[in-house]
Scaffold this active site. Sequence first.
Site, PDB file in Angstrom:
ATOM      1  N   ASP A   1      -3.583  31.758  77.691  1.00  0.00           N
ATOM      2  CA  ASP A   1      -4.006  30.559  76.970  1.00  0.00           C
ATOM      3  C   ASP A   1      -2.863  29.575  76.751  1.00  0.00           C
ATOM      4  O   ASP A   1      -3.096  28.440  76.349  1.00  0.00           O
ATOM      5  CB  ASP A   1      -4.623  30.965  75.618  1.00  0.00           C
ATOM      6  CG  ASP A   1      -5.510  29.877  75.032  1.00  0.00           C
ATOM      7  OD1 ASP A   1      -6.095  29.101  75.794  1.00  0.00           O
ATOM      8  OD2 ASP A   1      -5.613  29.795  73.796  1.00  0.00           O
TER       9      ASP A   1
ATOM     10  N   SER B   1      -9.776  24.761  72.715  1.00  0.00           N
ATOM     11  CA  SER B   1     -10.437  25.569  73.739  1.00  0.00           C
ATOM     12  C   SER B   1     -11.879  25.823  73.321  1.00  0.00           C
ATOM     13  O   SER B   1     -12.149  26.181  72.174  1.00  0.00           O
ATOM     14  CB  SER B   1      -9.709  26.901  73.920  1.00  0.00           C
ATOM     15  OG  SER B   1      -8.362  26.699  74.283  1.00  0.00           O
TER      16      SER B   1
ATOM     17  N   GLN C   1     -11.295  27.911  82.073  1.00  0.00           N
ATOM     18  CA  GLN C   1     -11.456  27.484  80.687  1.00  0.00           C
ATOM     19  C   GLN C   1     -11.980  26.062  80.639  1.00  0.00           C
ATOM     20  O   GLN C   1     -11.587  25.224  81.451  1.00  0.00           O
ATOM     21  CB  GLN C   1     -10.111  27.543  79.947  1.00  0.00           C
ATOM     22  CG  GLN C   1     -10.166  27.163  78.482  1.00  0.00           C
ATOM     23  CD  GLN C   1      -8.787  27.025  77.862  1.00  0.00           C
ATOM     24  OE1 GLN C   1      -8.154  25.985  77.967  1.00  0.00           O
ATOM     25  NE2 GLN C   1      -8.301  28.089  77.221  1.00  0.00           N
TER      26      GLN C   1
END
Length: 285
Positions: free
Chosen positions: A203, A227, A277
């Site tokens: 991430d 996110s 993502q």
Amino acid sequence: MVEVTRKLVELLDLAPIGDDHFQGQSEDLGFPNVFGGQVLGQAMMAASRTVEGRLPHSMHAYFLRPGNHRLPIDYEVQRVRDGGSFTVRRVIARQQGKEILFGSVSFQVAEDGFEHQLDMPAAPDPDSLKSEQDWAELLVPHVPEELRETLTRNRPIEIRPVNPVNPLKPEKLPPRKQSWLRAQGTLTDDPVLHRCLLTYASDFSFLATALNPHGVTFMNRKLQAASLDHAIWFHRDFRMDDWLLYDKDSPSGSGGRGFNRGNFFTRDGVLVASTAQEALIRLRS
């Protein structure tokens, strides 16, 4: 294992609080909310604690609410399926009774099959690059004092960016990023730990890939970014205490959202994991 890495490993080492329920502590990385990678890594660890003899090969998760880094996180694991080759677990993360993440993790027995992969893209050797912490030291004289400790903190995951962006003087760039990363120190041989650590690290700087074409960084006070979801697939075994190339691109940005993809390669070109993502990226009026 160096002390800062030991603390991260302990952060992922959840405490059982009931049947298929676990609790993890939170860390403050200087972000307004809990770092998403922490919740992803802990959720994968929680699911893994309910499976024996199989390793996680994929995870799909949605972020529902911002997490509070001052509070612990409770993880509930639901046993969805135990098949002959695959096992599926659903994971729900909560703080103060409210869901902040839910997702699913799939596990598979080890087996042989067809083999192919993309070629590793060109990238400079990690030994030729400065770390994010090195670059942060150069920024210290130019940022507010309250940000300096966050920028220069010792980090368990060492990241060496290729073509780093100056957050104080952003420019429009192609929607692509590369960085080398590894855990500091030597880790145990537990493959679940290595996969949870890579999930945690995946991430970092992922969302920012979609910001490259717009010349915007997190230093822009008008930026609203978060996110929305995160997926990771594990293809082959690897070690997090050896260098991995994280090659990322952003095929699309639209509707206030940016879509990002990533691949992890070992130094000798083996593709070990992939990520995807979608993130909220918009400027407040």
